[in-house]
Scaffold this motif. Sequence first.
Motif, PDB file in Angstrom:
ATOM      1  N   LYS A   5       5.157   5.224  -0.328  1.00 40.77           N
ATOM      2  CA  LYS A   5       5.456   6.466  -1.046  1.00 40.77           C
ATOM      3  C   LYS A   5       4.324   7.480  -0.970  1.00 40.77           C
ATOM      4  CE  LYS A   5       8.510   4.135  -4.370  1.00 40.77           C
ATOM      5  NZ  LYS A   5       8.757   3.837  -5.812  1.00 40.77           N
ATOM      6  N   GLY A   6       3.256   7.127  -0.266  1.00 40.58           N
ATOM      7  CA  GLY A   6       2.125   8.040  -0.168  1.00 40.58           C
ATOM      8  C   GLY A   6       1.264   7.995  -1.420  1.00 40.58           C
ATOM      9  N   VAL A  59       0.824  -1.202   0.000  1.00 46.08           N
ATOM     10  CA  VAL A  59       0.000   0.000   0.000  1.00 46.08           C
ATOM     11  C   VAL A  59       0.861   1.257   0.000  1.00 46.08           C
ATOM     12  CG1 VAL A  59      -0.184   0.140   2.512  1.00 46.08           C
ATOM     13  CG2 VAL A  59      -1.976   1.121   1.084  1.00 46.08           C
ATOM     14  N   ALA A  60       0.417   2.272  -0.752  1.00 51.53           N
ATOM     15  CA  ALA A  60       1.049   3.594  -0.757  1.00 51.53           C
ATOM     16  C   ALA A  60      -0.070   4.609  -0.559  1.00 51.53           C
ATOM     17  CB  ALA A  60       1.786   3.842  -2.071  1.00 51.53           C
ATOM     18  N   ALA A  61      -0.097   5.243   0.610  1.00 54.09           N
ATOM     19  CA  ALA A  61      -1.234   6.096   0.939  1.00 54.09           C
ATOM     20  C   ALA A  61      -0.838   7.131   1.983  1.00 54.09           C
ATOM     21  CB  ALA A  61      -2.391   5.255   1.448  1.00 54.09           C
ATOM     22  N   ASP A  62      -1.656   8.171   2.078  1.00 55.22           N
ATOM     23  CA  ASP A  62      -1.532   9.161   3.139  1.00 55.22           C
ATOM     24  C   ASP A  62      -2.708   8.986   4.091  1.00 55.22           C
ATOM     25  OD1 ASP A  62       0.811  10.324   2.176  1.00 55.22           O
ATOM     26  OD2 ASP A  62      -0.283  11.651   0.831  1.00 55.22           O
ATOM     27  N   ALA A 118       6.434   3.874   7.738  1.00 57.97           N
ATOM     28  CA  ALA A 118       5.386   4.811   8.143  1.00 57.97           C
ATOM     29  C   ALA A 118       6.044   6.097   8.604  1.00 57.97           C
ATOM     30  CB  ALA A 118       4.530   4.217   9.247  1.00 57.97           C
ATOM     31  N   GLU A 119       5.741   7.189   7.950  1.00 57.47           N
ATOM     32  CA  GLU A 119       6.388   8.479   8.227  1.00 57.47           C
ATOM     33  C   GLU A 119       5.334   9.480   8.691  1.00 57.47           C
ATOM     34  OE1 GLU A 119       8.541  12.131   5.750  1.00 57.47           O
ATOM     35  OE2 GLU A 119       7.941  10.257   4.743  1.00 57.47           O
TER      36      GLU A 119
END
Length: 289
Positions: free
Chosen positions: A268-269, A216-219, A236-237
């Motif tokens: 990567k968001g 998964v790449a998400a905000d 996780a940032e």
Amino acid sequence: MKLPTIITLLGTLLWLPSAATQAQSREASEKITRELTLTADAGRSTLAVYNLFGSVSVQGYSGSKVLVEITKTIRARNAADLAQGQKEAQPGFEQRGDSVVLYLQGPHDTRPRRQRNSGNHQLDYEFSFDYVVKVPAGMQVDASTVNGGSVRVQDVTGLVKARNVNGPVAIVNAREATVARTVNGDVSVSYAAVPRQASTYHTINGDITVSYPAGVAADVYFKSLHGELFTDFPQAEVLPARVSQNEERGSAGTKYKLSKETAVRLGKGGTDFRFETLNGNVTIKQLSR
């Protein structure tokens, strides 16, 4: 107090719960089934379920029809009220274009923007409808109830909305965007594939647990008054608080405010996933392969 008087009083107290149980003991249940044929491809069709009291379970399958099974239960104090409830409490079935709508026809019309009344008289019975529905997996689903049950949607590959008021919401093996909301209850969602569109998860009193595939790449945006955010994703940032411009402008100039949401980037968001609870925690889990 004399001994006979004490014995009489104890006998009365023991009789009261039994009498109350008998007064509430009349109950009638029946199974209602319906088979509906879609007028369009499953991917362009929508199922809507508007329940009031009882559970809703929707499961995707490889067939081409919508299969409905409803358990209708009426409870009353006497035979006359029970018969009245059996007569008045009825499910409704509607097909409009590419939509299939399941709702309560009586004693209240539960379709949106319909006046919910029962002829302006107080009901002398209780009723519930438990829905079990099988749908072609590609359909979009909008399922809801209010009291006395859960909402569960499983193995549906189209867009999913699942809503409750007093009870839990569960979505299993979703592939597209989801909206999962309740007021008093937990929210649980798992994905067989990463949704490509924004999704929201909301409860007032309860925990939210969502499981995504490892890639998964998400905000993620998280808001809670009395809760914390947990995740086992290794990348996780925590993102800086966002600054937004307030529309109000005064003599002192334009006001700015910091967002109250905690933002966390997974991978990567990208796609926005929004979590909100007042009293509860949010757990974001990585699906094991």
